[in-house]
Design a protein around this motif. Structure first.
Motif, PDB file in Angstrom:
ATOM      1  N   VAL A  28       9.349   5.072  -6.532  1.00 50.10           N
ATOM      2  CA  VAL A  28      10.045   3.885  -6.018  1.00 50.10           C
ATOM      3  C   VAL A  28      11.128   4.293  -5.038  1.00 50.10           C
ATOM      4  CG1 VAL A  28      11.526   1.957  -6.686  1.00 50.10           C
ATOM      5  CG2 VAL A  28       9.490   2.476  -8.016  1.00 50.10           C
ATOM      6  N   GLY A  29      11.845   5.372  -5.346  1.00 49.39           N
ATOM      7  CA  GLY A  29      12.888   5.860  -4.436  1.00 49.39           C
ATOM      8  C   GLY A  29      12.334   6.288  -3.090  1.00 49.39           C
ATOM      9  N   VAL A  30      11.216   6.982  -3.103  1.00 46.57           N
ATOM     10  CA  VAL A  30      10.587   7.414  -1.854  1.00 46.57           C
ATOM     11  C   VAL A  30      10.116   6.202  -1.053  1.00 46.57           C
ATOM     12  CG1 VAL A  30       8.547   8.585  -0.922  1.00 46.57           C
ATOM     13  CG2 VAL A  30       9.953   9.700  -2.647  1.00 46.57           C
ATOM     14  N   THR A  31       9.572   5.206  -1.723  1.00 49.39           N
ATOM     15  CA  THR A  31       9.126   4.003  -1.035  1.00 49.39           C
ATOM     16  C   THR A  31      10.288   3.297  -0.352  1.00 49.39           C
ATOM     17  OG1 THR A  31       7.368   3.725  -2.656  1.00 49.39           O
ATOM     18  CG2 THR A  31       7.917   1.813  -1.310  1.00 49.39           C
ATOM     19  N   VAL A  32      11.401   3.190  -1.050  1.00 52.63           N
ATOM     20  CA  VAL A  32      12.583   2.559  -0.455  1.00 52.63           C
ATOM     21  C   VAL A  32      13.041   3.356   0.763  1.00 52.63           C
ATOM     22  CG1 VAL A  32      15.029   2.045  -0.861  1.00 52.63           C
ATOM     23  CG2 VAL A  32      13.323   1.441  -2.576  1.00 52.63           C
ATOM     24  N   LEU A  33      13.068   4.677   0.662  1.00 50.43           N
ATOM     25  CA  LEU A  33      13.469   5.501   1.804  1.00 50.43           C
ATOM     26  C   LEU A  33      12.511   5.349   2.983  1.00 50.43           C
ATOM     27  CD1 LEU A  33      14.639   8.802   0.104  1.00 50.43           C
ATOM     28  CD2 LEU A  33      16.049   7.088   1.250  1.00 50.43           C
ATOM     29  N   VAL A  34      11.215   5.234   2.710  1.00 52.13           N
ATOM     30  CA  VAL A  34      10.230   5.083   3.782  1.00 52.13           C
ATOM     31  C   VAL A  34      10.465   3.788   4.559  1.00 52.13           C
ATOM     32  CG1 VAL A  34       7.774   4.609   4.189  1.00 52.13           C
ATOM     33  CG2 VAL A  34       8.451   6.549   2.798  1.00 52.13           C
ATOM     34  N   TYR A  35      10.911   2.751   3.878  1.00 53.80           N
ATOM     35  CA  TYR A  35      11.168   1.473   4.549  1.00 53.80           C
ATOM     36  C   TYR A  35      12.561   1.412   5.177  1.00 53.80           C
ATOM     37  CZ  TYR A  35       6.900  -0.685   2.842  1.00 53.80           C
ATOM     38  OH  TYR A  35       5.589  -0.985   2.611  1.00 53.80           O
ATOM     39  N   VAL A  36      13.546   2.096   4.595  1.00 54.04           N
ATOM     40  CA  VAL A  36      14.927   1.978   5.059  1.00 54.04           C
ATOM     41  C   VAL A  36      15.211   2.902   6.248  1.00 54.04           C
ATOM     42  CG1 VAL A  36      17.326   2.426   4.388  1.00 54.04           C
ATOM     43  CG2 VAL A  36      15.829   1.145   2.881  1.00 54.04           C
ATOM     44  N   ILE A  37      14.730   4.120   6.201  1.00 54.30           N
ATOM     45  CA  ILE A  37      15.057   5.093   7.259  1.00 54.30           C
ATOM     46  C   ILE A  37      14.612   4.627   8.645  1.00 54.30           C
ATOM     47  CG2 ILE A  37      14.545   7.428   8.102  1.00 54.30           C
ATOM     48  CD1 ILE A  37      14.837   8.394   5.242  1.00 54.30           C
ATOM     49  N   MET A  81       0.816  -1.192   0.000  1.00 55.65           N
ATOM     50  CA  MET A  81       0.000   0.000   0.000  1.00 55.65           C
ATOM     51  C   MET A  81       0.862   1.259   0.000  1.00 55.65           C
ATOM     52  SD  MET A  81      -2.968   0.921  -0.311  1.00 55.65           S
ATOM     53  CE  MET A  81      -4.569   0.880   0.319  1.00 55.65           C
ATOM     54  N   THR A  82       2.010   1.194   0.673  1.00 53.21           N
ATOM     55  CA  THR A  82       2.909   2.343   0.703  1.00 53.21           C
ATOM     56  C   THR A  82       3.405   2.674  -0.693  1.00 53.21           C
ATOM     57  OG1 THR A  82       3.605   1.737   2.925  1.00 53.21           O
ATOM     58  CG2 THR A  82       5.014   3.253   1.736  1.00 53.21           C
ATOM     59  N   LEU A  83       3.697   1.659  -1.478  1.00 55.68           N
ATOM     60  CA  LEU A  83       4.169   1.881  -2.848  1.00 55.68           C
ATOM     61  C   LEU A  83       3.116   2.601  -3.680  1.00 55.68           C
ATOM     62  CD1 LEU A  83       6.289   1.440  -5.074  1.00 55.68           C
ATOM     63  CD2 LEU A  83       5.202  -0.748  -5.532  1.00 55.68           C
ATOM     64  N   ILE A  84       1.873   2.217  -3.529  1.00 57.37           N
ATOM     65  CA  ILE A  84       0.800   2.853  -4.300  1.00 57.37           C
ATOM     66  C   ILE A  84       0.681   4.330  -3.942  1.00 57.37           C
ATOM     67  CG2 ILE A  84      -1.707   2.895  -4.677  1.00 57.37           C
ATOM     68  CD1 ILE A  84      -1.599  -0.177  -4.283  1.00 57.37           C
ATOM     69  N   TRP A  85       0.681   4.642  -2.639  1.00 57.38           N
ATOM     70  CA  TRP A  85       0.562   6.035  -2.218  1.00 57.38           C
ATOM     71  C   TRP A  85       1.775   6.847  -2.632  1.00 57.38           C
ATOM     72  CZ3 TRP A  85      -3.608   8.485  -1.284  1.00 57.38           C
ATOM     73  CH2 TRP A  85      -4.717   7.827  -0.751  1.00 57.38           C
ATOM     74  N   ALA A  86       2.957   6.261  -2.514  1.00 60.63           N
ATOM     75  CA  ALA A  86       4.165   6.982  -2.927  1.00 60.63           C
ATOM     76  C   ALA A  86       4.138   7.265  -4.423  1.00 60.63           C
ATOM     77  CB  ALA A  86       5.407   6.181  -2.552  1.00 60.63           C
ATOM     78  N   LEU A  87       3.715   6.294  -5.210  1.00 66.21           N
ATOM     79  CA  LEU A  87       3.635   6.512  -6.658  1.00 66.21           C
ATOM     80  C   LEU A  87       2.611   7.589  -6.999  1.00 66.21           C
ATOM     81  CD1 LEU A  87       3.879   2.880  -8.061  1.00 66.21           C
ATOM     82  CD2 LEU A  87       5.607   4.676  -8.177  1.00 66.21           C
ATOM     83  N   LEU A  88       1.449   7.524  -6.364  1.00 70.09           N
ATOM     84  CA  LEU A  88       0.421   8.532  -6.636  1.00 70.09           C
ATOM     85  C   LEU A  88       0.883   9.933  -6.249  1.00 70.09           C
ATOM     86  CD1 LEU A  88      -2.841   6.683  -5.528  1.00 70.09           C
ATOM     87  CD2 LEU A  88      -2.153   7.303  -7.853  1.00 70.09           C
ATOM     88  N   LEU A  89       1.518  10.050  -5.089  1.00 70.57           N
ATOM     89  CA  LEU A  89       1.986  11.366  -4.651  1.00 70.57           C
ATOM     90  C   LEU A  89       3.112  11.889  -5.532  1.00 70.57           C
ATOM     91  CD1 LEU A  89       1.857  10.894  -0.791  1.00 70.57           C
ATOM     92  CD2 LEU A  89       0.381  12.347  -2.201  1.00 70.57           C
ATOM     93  N   MET A  90       4.010  11.025  -5.969  1.00 70.42           N
ATOM     94  CA  MET A  90       5.093  11.467  -6.834  1.00 70.42           C
ATOM     95  C   MET A  90       4.589  11.817  -8.231  1.00 70.42           C
ATOM     96  SD  MET A  90       7.905  11.820  -5.330  1.00 70.42           S
ATOM     97  CE  MET A  90       7.111  12.288  -3.817  1.00 70.42           C
ATOM     98  N   LEU A  91       3.575  11.076  -8.723  1.00 66.76           N
ATOM     99  CA  LEU A  91       2.974  11.432 -10.004  1.00 66.76           C
ATOM    100  C   LEU A  91       2.343  12.819  -9.931  1.00 66.76           C
ATOM    101  CD1 LEU A  91       1.321   8.040 -10.986  1.00 66.76           C
ATOM    102  CD2 LEU A  91       3.070   9.237 -12.290  1.00 66.76           C
ATOM    103  N   MET A  92       1.617  13.083  -8.856  1.00 70.32           N
ATOM    104  CA  MET A  92       0.993  14.380  -8.689  1.00 70.32           C
ATOM    105  C   MET A  92       2.040  15.486  -8.560  1.00 70.32           C
ATOM    106  SD  MET A  92      -0.989  16.090  -5.507  1.00 70.32           S
ATOM    107  CE  MET A  92       0.545  15.900  -4.681  1.00 70.32           C
ATOM    108  N   LEU A  93       3.053  15.251  -7.743  1.00 71.19           N
ATOM    109  CA  LEU A  93       4.087  16.254  -7.528  1.00 71.19           C
ATOM    110  C   LEU A  93       4.851  16.549  -8.817  1.00 71.19           C
ATOM    111  CD1 LEU A  93       5.675  17.973  -5.439  1.00 71.19           C
ATOM    112  CD2 LEU A  93       7.211  16.018  -5.239  1.00 71.19           C
TER     113      LEU A  93
END
Length: 58
Positions: free
Chosen positions: A35-44, A1-13
């Motif tokens: 995808v980069g934001v999703t990886v950061l959300v899980y790694v940080i 679900m995080t990937l979907i929201w990150a993709l939607l937000l990055m598409l909009m931005l």
């Protein structure tokens, strides 16, 4: 679900910023950022240490 929201937000931005700057919208850039934001959300959170538990005995 995080990937979907990150993709939607990055598409909009990416769409909004490209419209403001006056350049063409690039889907590949938006997907790469998502995808980069999703990886950061899980790694940080995995890198950051847990806060010390407070002692409730005083």
């Amino acid at each position: 679900m995080t990937l979907i929201w990150a993709l939607l937000l990055m598409l909009m931005l990416t769409y909004v910023v490209s419209s403001m700057v006056g350049v063409a919208f690039n889907l590949q850039t938006a997907l790469l950022l998502g995808v980069g934001v999703t990886v950061l959300v899980y790694v940080i959170p995995a890198i950051l240490p847990n806060p010390a538990e407070q002692d409730s005995h005083q």
